[in-house]
Write an enzyme that holds these catalytic residues in place. Structure first.
Site, PDB file in Angstrom:
ATOM      1  N   VAL A   1       0.836  -1.209   0.000  1.00 10.99           N
ATOM      2  CA  VAL A   1       0.000   0.000   0.000  1.00 10.99           C
ATOM      3  C   VAL A   1       0.867   1.255   0.000  1.00 10.99           C
ATOM      4  O   VAL A   1       0.671   2.168  -0.803  1.00 10.99           O
ATOM      5  CB  VAL A   1      -0.964   0.000   1.209  1.00 10.99           C
ATOM      6  CG1 VAL A   1      -1.731   1.315   1.294  1.00 10.99           C
ATOM      7  CG2 VAL A   1      -1.931  -1.171   1.120  1.00 10.99           C
TER       8      VAL A   1
ATOM      9  N   ARG B   1      12.567   1.143   6.377  1.00 16.48           N
ATOM     10  CA  ARG B   1      13.418   0.559   7.421  1.00 16.48           C
ATOM     11  C   ARG B   1      14.897   0.641   7.078  1.00 16.48           C
ATOM     12  O   ARG B   1      15.729   0.800   7.959  1.00 16.48           O
ATOM     13  CB  ARG B   1      13.078  -0.927   7.595  1.00 16.48           C
ATOM     14  CG  ARG B   1      11.890  -1.168   8.415  1.00 16.48           C
ATOM     15  CD  ARG B   1      11.755  -2.668   8.686  1.00 16.48           C
ATOM     16  NE  ARG B   1      10.348  -2.976   8.594  1.00 16.48           N
ATOM     17  CZ  ARG B   1       9.832  -4.001   7.994  1.00 16.48           C
ATOM     18  NH1 ARG B   1      10.594  -4.880   7.410  1.00 16.48           N
ATOM     19  NH2 ARG B   1       8.550  -4.176   7.955  1.00 16.48           N
TER      20      ARG B   1
ATOM     21  N   TYR C   1      -3.641  -9.863  14.479  1.00 18.34           N
ATOM     22  CA  TYR C   1      -3.362  -8.661  13.696  1.00 18.34           C
ATOM     23  C   TYR C   1      -4.508  -7.668  13.816  1.00 18.34           C
ATOM     24  O   TYR C   1      -4.297  -6.491  14.120  1.00 18.34           O
ATOM     25  CB  TYR C   1      -3.129  -9.059  12.230  1.00 18.34           C
ATOM     26  CG  TYR C   1      -3.021  -7.896  11.279  1.00 18.34           C
ATOM     27  CD1 TYR C   1      -1.884  -7.104  11.242  1.00 18.34           C
ATOM     28  CD2 TYR C   1      -4.057  -7.612  10.389  1.00 18.34           C
ATOM     29  CE1 TYR C   1      -1.782  -6.048  10.356  1.00 18.34           C
ATOM     30  CE2 TYR C   1      -3.962  -6.571   9.495  1.00 18.34           C
ATOM     31  CZ  TYR C   1      -2.820  -5.783   9.483  1.00 18.34           C
ATOM     32  OH  TYR C   1      -2.724  -4.733   8.604  1.00 18.34           O
TER      33      TYR C   1
END
Length: 177
Positions: A28, A48, A151
């Site tokens: 996304v 990251r 989740y």
């Protein structure tokens, strides 16, 4: 909305305030960065790993101790797509704690720092899983949350924490499932 991209006066000059997208290497977030770049938006893409382009900024792993100062500099909107997502081979002793570390504590850490930095709008990409895993009718914003897995539980907890933060700060919080 266009008001997110307006120029503001600062010290006699103009500064085009920007958008920070987290999870810029993800499905996304990556697609969103491509779209916003194509529209010519002032964009910063949080990743990251070490920076891969001039508009990316490495932040490392997202968690309760992540420092967002550089990434939030001259940003007035954050679109938070990064998350610890579904894992098929999770071999940690407490998977829910791992989801909460990133998806709840990490999200709230970013949102607090964003509010302190003067960010006007924080857009949180949640999960339709917060509504449950089945329905005979389309889900709506009015449905009672019924997260069906770890989740989704962590994403719902993050939503609740962000709503509380919105009540305590001037930052607008938008949640998208």
């Amino acid at each position: 909305a266009e008001e997110n991209y307006k120029s503001i006066s600062r010290g006699g000059g103009k500064l085009n305030m920007g958008i920070l997208v987290t999870g810029a290497n993800g499905f996304v977030g990556g697609a969103l960065c491509v779209r916003l770049k194509a529209e010519g938006r002032n964009l910063r893409c949080a990743i990251r790993t070490p920076a891969q382009s001039e508009d990316s900024v490495p932040v490392g792993e997202i968690g309760p101790g992540t420092q967002w100062g550089e990434a939030l500099h001259e940003v007035d909107s954050v679109i938070h797509t990064a998350a610890r997502a579904h894992t098929t081979k999770d071999e940690v002793p407490d998977p829910l704690a791992e989801y909460r570390k990133v998806n709840v504590e990490g999200t709230l850490n970013l949102a607090r720092q964003a509010a302190q930095a003067g960010v006007k709008r924080f857009i949180f990409i949640s999960s339709i899983g917060v509504n449950g895993n089945q329905s005979t009718t389309p889900f709506t914003a009015q449905d009672t949350p019924a997260p069906h897995d770890l989740y989704a539980i962590s994403k719902y907890e993050a939503e609740q924490a962000l709503q509380q933060l919105a009540e305590e700060t001037a930052m607008e919080v938008v949640i998208i499932r």
